[in-house]
Design a protein around this motif. Structure first.
Motif, mmCIF file in Angstrom:
data_model
loop_
_atom_site.group_PDB
_atom_site.id
_atom_site.type_symbol
_atom_site.label_atom_id
_atom_site.label_comp_id
_atom_site.label_asym_id
_atom_site.label_seq_id
_atom_site.Cartn_x
_atom_site.Cartn_y
_atom_site.Cartn_z
ATOM 1 N N GLY A 12 0.831 -1.209 0.000
ATOM 2 C CA GLY A 12 0.000 0.000 0.000
ATOM 3 C C GLY A 12 0.858 1.248 0.000
ATOM 4 N N THR A 13 0.228 2.348 -0.185
ATOM 5 C CA THR A 13 0.985 3.604 -0.215
ATOM 6 C C THR A 13 1.424 4.012 1.185
ATOM 7 O OG1 THR A 13 0.945 5.886 -1.009
ATOM 8 C CG2 THR A 13 -1.088 5.073 -0.079
ATOM 9 N N GLY A 16 6.405 2.447 3.331
ATOM 10 C CA GLY A 16 7.866 2.508 3.487
ATOM 11 C C GLY A 16 8.651 1.799 2.400
ATOM 12 N N LYS A 17 8.063 1.620 1.243
ATOM 13 C CA LYS A 17 8.744 0.895 0.156
ATOM 14 C C LYS A 17 9.989 1.644 -0.307
ATOM 15 C CE LYS A 17 5.021 0.824 -2.464
ATOM 16 N NZ LYS A 17 4.064 1.414 -1.522
ATOM 17 N N THR A 19 11.416 4.080 1.257
ATOM 18 C CA THR A 19 12.081 4.841 2.320
ATOM 19 C C THR A 19 13.579 4.520 2.431
ATOM 20 O OG1 THR A 19 11.425 5.775 4.417
ATOM 21 C CG2 THR A 19 11.849 3.456 4.404
ATOM 22 N N TRP A 21 15.545 3.852 4.769
ATOM 23 C CA TRP A 21 16.094 2.705 5.509
ATOM 24 C C TRP A 21 15.873 1.388 4.758
ATOM 25 C CZ3 TRP A 21 12.858 -1.156 6.561
ATOM 26 C CH2 TRP A 21 11.469 -0.834 6.626
ATOM 27 N N TYR A 33 12.542 7.984 -4.486
ATOM 28 C CA TYR A 33 11.771 9.098 -3.908
ATOM 29 C C TYR A 33 11.121 8.643 -2.609
ATOM 30 C CZ TYR A 33 8.208 12.618 -3.263
ATOM 31 O OH TYR A 33 7.427 13.603 -2.746
ATOM 32 N N GLY A 35 8.213 9.633 0.041
ATOM 33 C CA GLY A 35 7.042 10.514 0.185
ATOM 34 C C GLY A 35 6.977 11.181 1.544
ATOM 35 N N GLU A 39 -0.300 11.276 -0.101
ATOM 36 C CA GLU A 39 -0.314 10.875 -1.503
ATOM 37 C C GLU A 39 0.852 9.939 -1.785
ATOM 38 O OE1 GLU A 39 -0.707 13.749 -4.668
ATOM 39 O OE2 GLU A 39 -1.784 15.041 -3.244
ATOM 40 N N SER A 40 0.639 9.133 -2.855
ATOM 41 C CA SER A 40 1.705 8.204 -3.213
ATOM 42 C C SER A 40 2.958 8.961 -3.624
ATOM 43 C CB SER A 40 1.230 7.319 -4.374
ATOM 44 O OG SER A 40 2.238 6.411 -4.696
ATOM 45 N N THR A 42 5.760 7.407 -4.844
ATOM 46 C CA THR A 42 6.292 6.781 -6.054
ATOM 47 C C THR A 42 5.174 6.698 -7.077
ATOM 48 O OG1 THR A 42 7.750 5.469 -4.663
ATOM 49 C CG2 THR A 42 7.475 4.722 -6.928
ATOM 50 N N GLY A 65 2.393 2.708 -4.629
ATOM 51 C CA GLY A 65 1.546 2.063 -3.611
ATOM 52 C C GLY A 65 0.067 2.024 -4.014
ATOM 53 N N PHE A 141 6.893 0.020 10.536
ATOM 54 C CA PHE A 141 6.423 0.935 11.603
ATOM 55 C C PHE A 141 6.383 0.277 12.997
ATOM 56 C CE2 PHE A 141 5.185 3.249 7.904
ATOM 57 C CZ PHE A 141 5.095 4.590 8.254
ATOM 58 N N GLU A 144 6.691 2.357 16.043
ATOM 59 C CA GLU A 144 5.541 3.167 16.507
ATOM 60 C C GLU A 144 4.497 2.343 17.232
ATOM 61 O OE1 GLU A 144 3.824 5.694 13.580
ATOM 62 O OE2 GLU A 144 5.660 6.875 13.360
ATOM 63 N N SER A 177 10.115 -4.577 10.619
ATOM 64 C CA SER A 177 11.024 -3.469 10.347
ATOM 65 C C SER A 177 10.498 -2.190 10.983
ATOM 66 C CB SER A 177 11.130 -3.294 8.824
ATOM 67 O OG SER A 177 11.759 -2.070 8.533
ATOM 68 N N ARG A 179 11.680 2.279 11.868
ATOM 69 C CA ARG A 179 12.701 3.319 11.687
ATOM 70 C C ARG A 179 13.330 3.632 13.043
ATOM 71 N NH1 ARG A 179 10.776 8.795 9.015
ATOM 72 N NH2 ARG A 179 9.946 9.053 11.095
HETATM 73 N N1 LIG Z 1 8.242 5.725 11.933
HETATM 74 C C1 LIG Z 1 8.344 5.111 10.787
HETATM 75 N N2 LIG Z 1 8.252 5.792 9.612
HETATM 76 C C2 LIG Z 1 8.396 5.129 8.431
HETATM 77 C C3 LIG Z 1 8.648 3.755 8.402
HETATM 78 N N3 LIG Z 1 8.734 3.380 7.091
HETATM 79 C C4 LIG Z 1 8.540 4.470 6.356
HETATM 80 N N4 LIG Z 1 8.334 5.528 7.140
HETATM 81 C C5 LIG Z 1 8.022 6.851 6.713
HETATM 82 O O1 LIG Z 1 6.792 6.816 6.001
HETATM 83 C C6 LIG Z 1 6.815 7.796 4.958
HETATM 84 C C7 LIG Z 1 6.461 7.136 3.635
HETATM 85 O O2 LIG Z 1 7.512 6.287 3.262
HETATM 86 P P1 LIG Z 1 7.755 5.886 1.750
HETATM 87 O O3 LIG Z 1 8.951 4.996 1.725
HETATM 88 O O4 LIG Z 1 7.769 6.992 0.811
HETATM 89 O O5 LIG Z 1 6.487 5.021 1.469
HETATM 90 P P2 LIG Z 1 6.089 4.249 0.123
HETATM 91 O O6 LIG Z 1 5.652 2.932 0.507
HETATM 92 O O7 LIG Z 1 7.191 4.321 -0.854
HETATM 93 O O8 LIG Z 1 4.913 5.109 -0.396
HETATM 94 P P3 LIG Z 1 4.406 5.209 -1.910
HETATM 95 O O9 LIG Z 1 5.604 5.558 -2.718
HETATM 96 O O10 LIG Z 1 3.412 6.269 -1.834
HETATM 97 O O11 LIG Z 1 3.836 3.915 -2.281
HETATM 98 C C8 LIG Z 1 8.230 8.355 4.948
HETATM 99 O O12 LIG Z 1 8.186 9.600 5.639
HETATM 100 C C9 LIG Z 1 9.023 7.406 5.760
HETATM 101 O O13 LIG Z 1 10.111 8.012 6.452
HETATM 102 C C10 LIG Z 1 8.749 3.058 9.673
HETATM 103 O O14 LIG Z 1 8.975 1.837 9.773
HETATM 104 N N5 LIG Z 1 8.620 3.777 10.820
#
Ligand SMILES: Nc1nc2c(ncn2[C@@H]2O[C@H](COP(=O)(O)OP(=O)(O)OP(=O)(O)O)[C@@H](O)[C@H]2O)c(=O)[nH]1
Ligand SMILES: [Mg+2]
Length: 445
Positions: A12-13, A16-17, A19, A21, A33, A35, A39-40, A42, A65, A141, A144, A177, A179
């Protein structure tokens, strides 16, 4: 050197795909990229190549996502699936198999019973039963969520059919996983470093996922199992939407007819109210007129009463004057009467005396008549009374009888006069006539 491994990252969007880390950490530099909003981040399928520490070349595939289609202006899940499908088909056409498919899911996801569930079902169909050994579900997450609480959620995800039970049963693995600051990641096999997940996948036999096979068969994305799953959702959504539209149309029609009824009723009420107002106005005018007439009548009544009062006043004054006059007259008459009654008393005593005299005369005359009668009777009885004596005697008797009659009448008259003298106030002439009568009676004797 040709990359050995191909690993797709899906989910899903915002899970953290892209991200730092994960992809960035694995690759070692900020290339994808990340986010910062709902909003998505990627927007299209992106490949990132990097070398593992052992030198094996790996291609990580970052995908947009799902669960973003409700956002205005963003792309629907079907569009995203089509993009992913196109990418996968292209790899299939190259006969490049996938070493692994990593599915990311936010352990704190509040939409787990809604859109996230739909994405999970679609992913399950996308993979198919044969590729599940190469699938890793990474829950993110964890930093959290309370670990125990998170573990409970994780168990639910692993054991429920509507979530990942099917994947787990098919051989898929789970990893956690979060952060965390450097060195603070919880210890244990549940929190493997991302790079180890990748190396584990690289050790497996690469596979074609179900969707690739289906697309290779010539199916459109919509007709693939994943597409159908999504389409089913879309169909269901469309059906619900249609139902809502129908319900709304019915409601609108109902409201329109209600409005029309209301309008008619309102108009009828308005008409009624106009009639009522006109009647009210009429009644008000009539009442006003009546009030004015009453006021006028009252004023006239007052004026008349006033005139009557003045008249009565005058009458009263007149009566008062008359009364005074009459009182005076009465007083005068009383006075006169007093005087007259004095005279009457004198006269009455005189009359009484006369009457007494008359009574004596009558008695004398009666006696004399009786004697005469006896005398005559004696004369008749002796038979020698002559005719002349008889005639004389008869004429004497007749004379005496007439005298007696006169005397009796005079006596009666006198008695009457005496009784009437008390009420009669002015009897002087009558007394004098009476006196005259008495005198004539005496003179005739
Ligand atoms: N606290 C926390 N924040 C996270 C974690 N994983 C991702 N984030 C945050 O969540 C936000 C979205 O992360 P992205 O990696 O862009 O998510 P994505 O899955 O790529 O999203 P889309 O590209 O929209 O599909 C970023 O601000 C990250 O820093 C996590 O495990 N813990
Ligand atoms: Mg992304």
């Amino acid at each position: 050197m040709e990359p050995a491994g191909l690993i797709a990252i899906m989910g899903g969007t915002g899970v953290g795909k892209s991200t730092v880390w994960f992809i960035n950490t694995i690759i070692g530099r900020d290339v994808a990229y990340v986010g910062h909003s709902l909003e998505s981040g990627t927007t299209e399928v992106q490949e990132y190549e990097f070398s593992m520490p052992n030198g094996i070349r790996v291609t990580l595939v970052d995908t947009p996502g799902f669960d973003d289609y409700q956002e205005y202006g963003s792309r629907s899940d079907l569009v995203i699936l089509k993009e992913i499908g196109a990418y996968l088909k292209a790899r299939y056409d190259e006969q490049r198999k996938l070493s692994g498919i990593i599915y990311l899911h936010n352990i704190c996801d509040p939409k787990v019973d809604g859109s996230s569930q739909r994405t999970m079902m679609m992913f399950k169909k996308l993979c198919g039963a044969d590729s599940l050994n190469n699938v890793v579900v990474v829950t993110t997450f964890w930093d959290e969520v309370d670990l125990t609480e998170g573990a409970e959620f994780e168990t639910v995800l692993k054991t429920k059919d509507r979530f990942f039970k099917g994947l787990v049963d098919g051989g898929c693995r789970f990893a956690r996983s979060g952060r965390y600051p450097a060195g603070e990641t919880p210890k244990g096999p549940e929190f493997p470093p991302p790079i180890s997940i990748v190396s584990d996948l690289l050790a497996l036999n690469p596979v074609f996922v179900e969707m690739q096979k289906e697309l290779a068969e010539g199916k459109t994305v919509e007709k693939t199992s994943a597409g159908a799953e999504l389409y089913k959702e879309i169909q269901e959504f469309k059906r619900q939407h249609k139902k809502v539209v129908i319900d709304l149309s019915l409601r609108i029609t109902e409201m329109k007819s209600t409005n029309a009824r209301d309008k008619a009723a309102r108009e009828a009420l308005e008409d009624e109210s106009k009639v009522s107002i006109a009647q009210l106005e009429k009644v008000r005018t009539t009442m006003q007129l009546k009030r004015e007439q009453e006021a006028l009548a009252k004023q006239k009544e007052l004026e008349l009463a006033n005139l009557r009062r003045i008249e009565l006043q005058h009458e009263f004054e007149l009566l008062k004057t008359l009364h005074t006059k009459e009182t005076l007259e009465c007083r005068f008459q009383i006075r006169c009467l007093f005087d007259a009654s004095f005279d009457d008393a004198q006269q009455r005593s005189r009359l009484e005396k006369t009457c007494e005299g008359l009574r004596a005369t009558v008695s004398e005359l009666s006696q004399s008549l009786r004697e005469t009668k006896e005398e005559l009777q004696a004369k008749v009885n002796t038979h020698d009374k002559t005719l002349s004596d008889l005639t004389e005697a008869k004429s004497k008797i007749a004379h005496l009888e007439s005298q007696l009659k006169i005397s009796q009448e005079a006596q009666e008259k006198m008695a009457f006069e005496i009784s009437g003298s008390q009420s009669a106030r002015a009897q002087s002439p009558q007394s004098s006539s009476l006196r005259g009568t008495i005198l004539s009676l005496f003179s005739s004797r």
